[in-house]
Structure formats: C-alpha cells, structure tokens
Design a protein around this motif. Structure first.
Motif, mmCIF file in Angstrom:
data_model
loop_
_atom_site.group_PDB
_atom_site.id
_atom_site.type_symbol
_atom_site.label_atom_id
_atom_site.label_comp_id
_atom_site.label_asym_id
_atom_site.label_seq_id
_atom_site.Cartn_x
_atom_site.Cartn_y
_atom_site.Cartn_z
ATOM 1 N N UNK A 34 -16.084 -4.335 -6.789
ATOM 2 C CA UNK A 34 -17.056 -3.878 -6.225
ATOM 3 C C UNK A 34 -16.471 -3.996 -4.599
ATOM 4 N N UNK A 35 -15.299 -4.165 -4.003
ATOM 5 C CA UNK A 35 -14.753 -4.217 -2.843
ATOM 6 C C UNK A 35 -14.067 -2.681 -2.835
ATOM 7 N N UNK A 36 -14.296 -2.471 -1.524
ATOM 8 C CA UNK A 36 -13.890 -0.932 -1.104
ATOM 9 C C UNK A 36 -13.146 -1.118 0.318
ATOM 10 N N UNK A 37 -11.860 -0.901 0.543
ATOM 11 C CA UNK A 37 -11.087 -0.986 1.809
ATOM 12 C C UNK A 37 -10.786 0.690 2.064
ATOM 13 N N UNK A 38 -11.048 0.845 3.458
ATOM 14 C CA UNK A 38 -10.619 2.254 3.935
ATOM 15 C C UNK A 38 -9.642 2.104 5.005
ATOM 16 N N UNK A 39 -8.379 2.917 5.013
ATOM 17 C CA UNK A 39 -7.481 2.631 6.097
ATOM 18 C C UNK A 39 -6.878 3.804 6.207
ATOM 19 N N UNK A 40 -6.487 4.507 7.410
ATOM 20 C CA UNK A 40 -5.723 5.643 7.609
ATOM 21 C C UNK A 40 -4.547 5.713 6.675
ATOM 22 N N UNK A 41 -3.984 6.769 6.595
ATOM 23 C CA UNK A 41 -3.001 7.213 5.408
ATOM 24 C C UNK A 41 -1.725 6.375 6.015
ATOM 25 N N UNK A 42 -1.488 6.473 7.182
ATOM 26 C CA UNK A 42 -0.009 5.912 7.635
ATOM 27 C C UNK A 42 -0.083 4.405 7.656
ATOM 28 N N UNK A 43 -1.117 3.817 7.313
ATOM 29 C CA UNK A 43 -1.162 2.578 7.136
ATOM 30 C C UNK A 43 -1.043 2.074 5.710
ATOM 31 N N UNK A 44 -0.883 3.105 4.876
ATOM 32 C CA UNK A 44 -0.836 2.863 3.458
ATOM 33 C C UNK A 44 0.713 1.992 3.107
ATOM 34 N N UNK A 45 1.746 2.732 3.681
ATOM 35 C CA UNK A 45 3.131 2.075 3.559
ATOM 36 C C UNK A 45 3.029 0.737 4.255
ATOM 37 N N UNK A 46 2.429 0.286 5.257
ATOM 38 C CA UNK A 46 2.334 -1.064 5.927
ATOM 39 C C UNK A 46 1.730 -1.809 4.605
ATOM 40 N N UNK A 47 0.692 -1.501 4.300
ATOM 41 C CA UNK A 47 -0.096 -2.426 3.271
ATOM 42 C C UNK A 47 0.699 -2.696 1.907
ATOM 43 N N UNK A 48 1.122 -1.593 1.521
ATOM 44 C CA UNK A 48 2.223 -1.765 0.438
ATOM 45 C C UNK A 48 3.218 -2.963 0.676
ATOM 46 N N UNK A 49 3.808 -2.741 1.623
ATOM 47 C CA UNK A 49 4.864 -3.716 2.170
ATOM 48 C C UNK A 49 4.361 -5.367 2.043
ATOM 49 N N UNK A 50 2.988 -5.435 2.727
ATOM 50 C CA UNK A 50 2.360 -6.560 2.755
ATOM 51 C C UNK A 50 2.161 -7.143 1.569
ATOM 52 N N UNK A 51 1.636 -6.401 0.614
ATOM 53 C CA UNK A 51 1.523 -6.609 -0.874
ATOM 54 C C UNK A 51 2.847 -6.955 -1.526
ATOM 55 N N UNK A 52 3.779 -6.209 -1.384
ATOM 56 C CA UNK A 52 4.844 -6.306 -2.008
ATOM 57 C C UNK A 52 5.552 -7.833 -1.589
ATOM 58 N N UNK A 53 5.576 -8.136 -0.311
ATOM 59 C CA UNK A 53 5.965 -9.462 0.527
ATOM 60 C C UNK A 53 5.308 -10.682 -0.153
ATOM 61 N N UNK A 54 3.880 -10.700 -0.308
ATOM 62 C CA UNK A 54 3.092 -11.433 -0.752
ATOM 63 C C UNK A 54 3.355 -11.857 -2.219
ATOM 64 N N UNK A 55 3.667 -10.730 -2.933
ATOM 65 C CA UNK A 55 3.947 -10.920 -4.487
ATOM 66 C C UNK A 55 5.127 -11.668 -4.660
ATOM 67 N N UNK A 56 6.145 -11.187 -3.901
ATOM 68 C CA UNK A 56 7.424 -11.669 -3.903
ATOM 69 C C UNK A 56 7.517 -13.212 -3.648
ATOM 70 N N UNK A 57 6.904 -13.540 -2.504
ATOM 71 C CA UNK A 57 6.769 -15.180 -2.146
ATOM 72 C C UNK A 57 5.898 -15.675 -3.129
ATOM 73 N N UNK A 58 4.969 -15.302 -3.773
ATOM 74 C CA UNK A 58 4.310 -16.151 -4.638
ATOM 75 C C UNK A 58 5.121 -16.234 -6.078
ATOM 76 N N UNK A 59 5.879 -15.186 -6.357
ATOM 77 C CA UNK A 59 6.786 -15.390 -7.549
ATOM 78 C C UNK A 59 7.801 -16.542 -7.121
ATOM 79 N N UNK A 60 8.399 -16.551 -5.956
ATOM 80 C CA UNK A 60 9.460 -17.421 -5.484
ATOM 81 C C UNK A 60 8.678 -18.872 -5.533
ATOM 82 N N UNK A 61 7.568 -18.887 -4.957
ATOM 83 C CA UNK A 61 6.711 -20.226 -5.060
ATOM 84 C C UNK A 61 6.369 -20.784 -6.410
#
Length: 80
Positions: A34-61
């Motif tokens: 039920x959650x929707x996030x809207x952001x400008x297209x140039x921020x997609x790469x930044x968000x993608x990097x943020x999520x990949x970093x979080x996923x990698x750190x969570x796996x390491x943890x």
C-alpha cells in the motif's frame, strides 16, 4: 492535465511490487504493498545504490552473526 497525459510505463514488477515511470512528469513511482514512493528519474540510480549497499551490509551482518553463533558453546561440556 488528464490521466491520458500521464501514461505510466511499467519498468519492473515482481512479488515485492512494481516500478513505473511517467514520461511526461519524469517521475519514477515505486509501489510496495500500500506504499507508493515517487521520485525524479535521476534519483533512481541513487536509490538503487542505497538499497544494494543496505542489502550487502545486511548479508555481511547475518554472516557475521552466524559465525558468532557457531563459536558459542552449545552445552556445558563444550565450556570445559
């Protein structure tokens, strides 16, 4: 503007949700449940990097936690 002017293009879809793009607004919309996030297209790469970093750190943890659990004694016999 009418809804027709806001044609959304489906970029990705899986069990987690969808990612759509509105070409006229240049906005990406991430829908998760039920959650929707809207952001400008140039921020997609930044968000993608943020999520990949979080996923990698969570796996390491989780790997580190699993290693700690393996090193803990499971019985009084292992303490001696």
């Amino acid at each position: 503007m009418t809804d027709e002017a806001h044609q959304r293009i489906l970029l990705a879809k899986n069990t987690a949700g969808t990612v759509e793009f509105c070409d006229s607004c240049e906005v990406v919309e991430l829908n998760v449940g039920a959650t929707s996030l809207r952001f400008y297209m140039e921020d997609l790469a930044v968000l993608s990097t943020l999520l990949r970093d979080a996923d990698a750190r969570l796996q390491y943890y989780q790997l580190a936690q699993a290693g700690i659990e393996q090193m803990r004694p499971t019985s009084a016999k292992e303490l001696n």
